[in-house]
Structure formats: structure tokens, C-alpha cells
Design a protein around this motif. Structure first.
Motif, short mmCIF file in Angstrom:
data_model
loop_
_atom_site.label_atom_id
_atom_site.label_comp_id
_atom_site.label_asym_id
_atom_site.label_seq_id
_atom_site.Cartn_x
_atom_site.Cartn_y
_atom_site.Cartn_z
N ALA A 1 37.48 43.84 20.35
CA ALA A 1 37.04 44.87 19.42
C ALA A 1 35.59 44.59 19.05
N ARG A 2 35.06 45.43 18.18
CA ARG A 2 33.70 45.22 17.69
C ARG A 2 33.63 43.86 17.01
N PRO A 3 32.76 42.95 17.48
CA PRO A 3 32.78 41.58 16.95
C PRO A 3 32.21 41.50 15.53
N LEU A 4 32.70 40.51 14.81
CA LEU A 4 32.17 40.19 13.49
C LEU A 4 31.01 39.24 13.67
N GLU A 5 29.86 39.55 13.06
CA GLU A 5 28.69 38.69 13.15
C GLU A 5 28.61 37.82 11.89
N ILE A 6 28.46 36.51 12.09
CA ILE A 6 28.35 35.59 10.95
C ILE A 6 27.42 34.44 11.34
N LYS A 7 26.70 33.91 10.37
CA LYS A 7 25.80 32.79 10.63
C LYS A 7 26.62 31.55 10.93
N GLN A 8 26.20 30.79 11.94
CA GLN A 8 26.92 29.56 12.29
C GLN A 8 26.98 28.60 11.11
N GLY A 9 25.85 28.43 10.43
CA GLY A 9 25.82 27.50 9.31
C GLY A 9 26.75 27.91 8.18
N ASP A 10 26.89 29.23 7.95
CA ASP A 10 27.76 29.71 6.89
C ASP A 10 29.23 29.43 7.20
N LEU A 11 29.67 29.77 8.41
CA LEU A 11 31.07 29.54 8.76
C LEU A 11 31.37 28.05 8.85
N LYS A 12 30.43 27.27 9.36
CA LYS A 12 30.62 25.81 9.42
C LYS A 12 30.84 25.24 8.03
N SER A 13 30.03 25.69 7.07
CA SER A 13 30.17 25.23 5.69
C SER A 13 31.52 25.63 5.11
N MET A 14 31.97 26.84 5.38
CA MET A 14 33.27 27.30 4.89
C MET A 14 34.40 26.44 5.43
N ILE A 15 34.33 26.11 6.71
CA ILE A 15 35.38 25.28 7.31
C ILE A 15 35.38 23.89 6.70
N GLN A 16 34.20 23.31 6.54
CA GLN A 16 34.10 21.97 5.98
C GLN A 16 34.60 21.92 4.54
N VAL B 1 45.61 33.98 11.07
CA VAL B 1 45.69 32.55 10.78
C VAL B 1 45.24 31.76 12.01
N VAL B 2 44.20 30.96 11.83
CA VAL B 2 43.60 30.18 12.92
C VAL B 2 44.08 28.73 12.81
N PRO B 3 44.54 28.11 13.89
CA PRO B 3 44.95 26.70 13.82
C PRO B 3 43.85 25.82 13.24
N GLY B 4 44.25 24.89 12.39
CA GLY B 4 43.27 24.01 11.76
C GLY B 4 42.47 23.20 12.77
N LYS B 5 43.15 22.75 13.84
CA LYS B 5 42.45 21.97 14.86
C LYS B 5 41.35 22.80 15.52
N SER B 6 41.64 24.07 15.79
CA SER B 6 40.64 24.93 16.42
C SER B 6 39.42 25.10 15.52
N LEU B 7 39.66 25.32 14.22
CA LEU B 7 38.54 25.48 13.30
C LEU B 7 37.72 24.20 13.19
N LYS C 1 32.47 21.54 14.53
CA LYS C 1 31.69 20.49 15.20
C LYS C 1 30.67 21.06 16.18
N LEU C 2 31.01 22.20 16.77
CA LEU C 2 30.11 22.80 17.76
C LEU C 2 29.04 23.68 17.13
N PHE C 3 29.32 24.18 15.93
CA PHE C 3 28.34 25.02 15.25
C PHE C 3 27.16 24.19 14.75
N GLU C 4 26.02 24.84 14.67
CA GLU C 4 24.82 24.21 14.13
C GLU C 4 24.66 24.58 12.66
N ASP C 5 23.97 23.72 11.92
CA ASP C 5 23.62 24.04 10.53
C ASP C 5 22.39 24.95 10.55
N SER C 6 22.60 26.16 11.00
CA SER C 6 21.45 27.04 11.19
C SER C 6 21.83 28.47 10.87
#
Length: 365
Positions: free
Chosen positions: A123-138, A193-199, A204-209
């Protein structure tokens, strides 16, 4: 199949994809890395059938083809190659690898034996900053359940609304919730619901950017596209707990406190608490101070912190680790702690806004 590429590019791609490679699998091919060469690109793929990571790198390809190479051995081999140009000649399921004076031969497997993740109509993808989603996961991943008897809680609920995205994790003892505004509006609300391991691997692969990542999703899987790297994960089946029903709607006591002061005090008290039976620390909320105590057979700890309080005095106890996990990921200088009673959850949130919310259950004294 003949491929020429740079060792540095190959190593980086291999380090990326091997995060999804299982150490043991009933399917031998999954312990390998899928290698595909075409259109002057080398594509590497590893998968455990829940998480799949693929990475592409530039290469000179004279003959297109595909093969599965032994993953752990190939990874170690690439790591130990000298710097420079790597050449791979692959014929009859044998890979002849050369770099400088080093020459190695690996026995591969038929690429047809490598299981593929199901195709997804994106579908139409959701655009999000890598640094923002990385921070949310952490800020939320520590609250993902580890108990396999509650499989749905081993993932995080992602709620995507028109103008914001929310990530929620809970394990029965604490809840972590983080919200981030979206720069581009999403067309329709969706939750999965996304598996915790996947997130955890995505973080780890996302940049703080501020670099963008796009997330596409279906009923069964989600795909995170980072350009040269693509991450596909299956989604967990089942209905996630209605977490909004367990969020307290009232408070009788509020504490405003410096985050670092509380975290340091909890960490010091934890040294004594962990020597006890249940890692217990006690908080006593007074008019302008918060007292923290911990006792064990080896000794005790006591500390007072100046705070601003509203409402009733309170004595309450927590598992020290549950409080420490929350305070470790909060970056704001001050936080608010709301209480109803010593048997009701403590709610921790920012002084302003709703970027995050944590709920920690107390221990009955």
C-alpha cells in the motif's frame, strides 16, 4: 556466475543481513545466505521466516545467477579477507572466492531451496524519520514480554493515525508508550503488532538521523525500506490488549522530580534491594521530598530527594528494575509521577506534551 565487488561493501552488507540468520534451523538453507547477482548489483538475503533482511551493493556482474552459501562461514571469510577487490566465480554450486593473494572455495546449495517471504501488495508507504522510529523503539522495547505463553505481548502494538504514530509495549508489570508526530499525513488509521525481536533489529540498523524510512504493511507482514536495505517482518496474529482501559484516568498525588536525581537514587538503592528476596524499593512521598529506602540482610539504603508535590502523602513499593528501566530511557530533565494509591499503578510522563507515558505496577507491601 562471476561477480566483482569491494570487500568493504560486501562486509557491510553481510553484517547487515546476518542479523536475521538463525544459528540453528530445521531448514538447512536458512542457515545460509542467499546470494543473487544481476543488473550490476549483488543482493544478499538472510531470513528466519519471521524476520528477513536483504541488502544490495554495487558489483560488476558478467553472468547473472543465484546461490545459497553457508552463512556463518561466508561471513567469517569475508571479515578476514584483505582489503581490496573481491572476485567470486560460481559454477555447479561451488563458489571460488579470491581477494589479493587469498583464494577460498565454498560449497553452496541450490537457491531454489531457500524459502521466500510471501509477496506483499504494498500500500502507500508510511514515511518516518529513522532517528524518530529508532528512539521510539528504544524507549519502549524493554517492556516487551518475554513469556512465550502470551505470544501477542512478545510484540509491540503500532498504531498509525492520520498525523501521528504510537508504539506500545506491555508485559503485565509495566507499560511503555511513545508517540511521534508525522510530517506527512497518513491516508487511513491502521494498527498491527510487530515482533519485539524484529523491532530490536530494525533499531540497530537505523541511523540516528533525519533520513527517511518507509513502512508498507499488509494483514500479515510489514516491510521497512531503507534504500539499499529492506527489512521484512511477519506480524503477530491476535488481538492486542486494550491498553487504554488500564490507564488511570485520575490521580491523588503528583510528584515533579529531576529525572537524573531519581534514576541515580534508584540505582544506588538497587544495590541493596537486589540482595533481598524481591528487589524491592520503597518510596515515601512527602510535602517537598521523596524518600527512597531499600533493606536486605546485608544492610539498608536511605536517600531523600527534594521534589515538588501535589496532593496526598503516599508510601508505595516497586520492583527496582521496573523503575530503573523507565528512568534509563527518559531524556527529559524533569518528569511527572502520578499516583492514586499504593496499590494502583504509577504513571510517569513528561512535564509538557504526550511524547511518552510509562505505567509501573507497585508491589503490595
Amino acid at each position: 556466475m562471476r561477480i566483482t565487488c569491494q570487500k568493504e561493501d560486501l562486509l557491510q552488507a553481510m553484517n547487515t543481513v546476518q542479523r536475521a540468520m538463525p544459528s540453528k534451523s530445521p531448514l538447512p538453507a536458512l542457515e545460509g545466505v542467499y546470494v543473487q547477482a544481476k543488473d550490476n548489483q549483488l543482493r544478499l538475503v538472510c531470513s528466519d521466516l519471521v524476520l528477513c533482511i536483504e541488502s544490495s551493493l554495487p558489483a560488476m556482474v558478467s553472468d547473472a545467477g543465484e546461490i545459497v552459501l553457508p552463512g556463518k562461514l561466508f561471513s567469517e571469510l569475508v571479515r578476514k579477507l584483505p582489503e581490496g577487490t573481491v572476485t567470486m566465480d560460481i559454477h555447479d554450486l561451488k563458489a571460488n572466492i579470491a581477494c589479493g593473494q587469498a583464494k577460498m572455495t565454498l560449497q553452496g546449495m541450490d537457491a531454489a531451496d531457500y524459502p521466500e517471504m510471501p509477496a506483499m501488495n504494498q500500500a502507500r508507504p508510511l514515511e518516518i524519520k529513522q532517528g524518530d522510529l529508532k528512539s521510539m523503539i528504544q524507549k519502549t522495547s524493554f517492556a516487551v514480554a518475554q513469556d512465550e505463553t502470551k505470544p501477542i505481548l512478545m510484540g509491540e502494538l503500532m498504531e498509525i493515525e492520520t498525523d501521528h504514530v504510537t508504539l506500545v509495549a506491555l508485559d503485565g508489570y509495566r507499560l511503555a508508550m511513545c508517540t511521534q508526530a508525522l510530517e506527512k499525513e497518513n491516508s487511513a488509521p491502521v494498527r498491527f503488532v510487530v515482533p519485539g525481536k524484529s523491532l530490536a533489529e530494525i533499531a540497530k540498523l537505523f541511523e540516528d538521523s533525519q533520513a527517511n524510512a518507509s513502512i508498507s504493511f499488509s494483514d500479515t507482514q510489514a516491510v521497512v525500506d531503507m534504500g539499499s536495505t529492506k527489512i521484512t517482518t511477519r506480524l503477530l496474529e491476535g488481538e492486542y490488549i486494550n491498553y487504554r482501559q488500564i490507564l488511570p484516568a485520575d490521580r491523588k498525588t503528583r510528584v515533579r522530580i529531576r529525572t537524573a536525581d531519581l534514576y541515580d537514587a534508584v540505582e544506588r538503592a538497587s544495590l541493596m534491594a537486589r540482595e533481598g528476596r524481591n528487589n524491592l524499593i520503597r518510596l515515601e512521598v512527602g510535602e517537598s521530598k521523596l524518600s527512597i529506602t531499600a533493606n536486605s540482610e546485608l544492610g539498608n539504603a536511605f536517600e531523600e530527594i527534594p521534589v515538588y508535590t501535589e496532593g496526598n502523602a503516599l508510601n508505595i513499593a516497586f520492583n527496582a528494575r521496573y523503575l530503573s528501566d523507565v528512568l534509563r530511557v527518559v531524556k527529559e530533565e524533569e518528569i511527572l509521577m502520578d499516583f492514586i494509591s499504593n496499590l494502583s499503578p504509577c504513571v510517569i510522563h513528561p512535564v509538557e506534551g504526550n511524547a511518552y507515558l510509562y505505567l509501573v505496577l507497585p508491589v503490595r507491601i
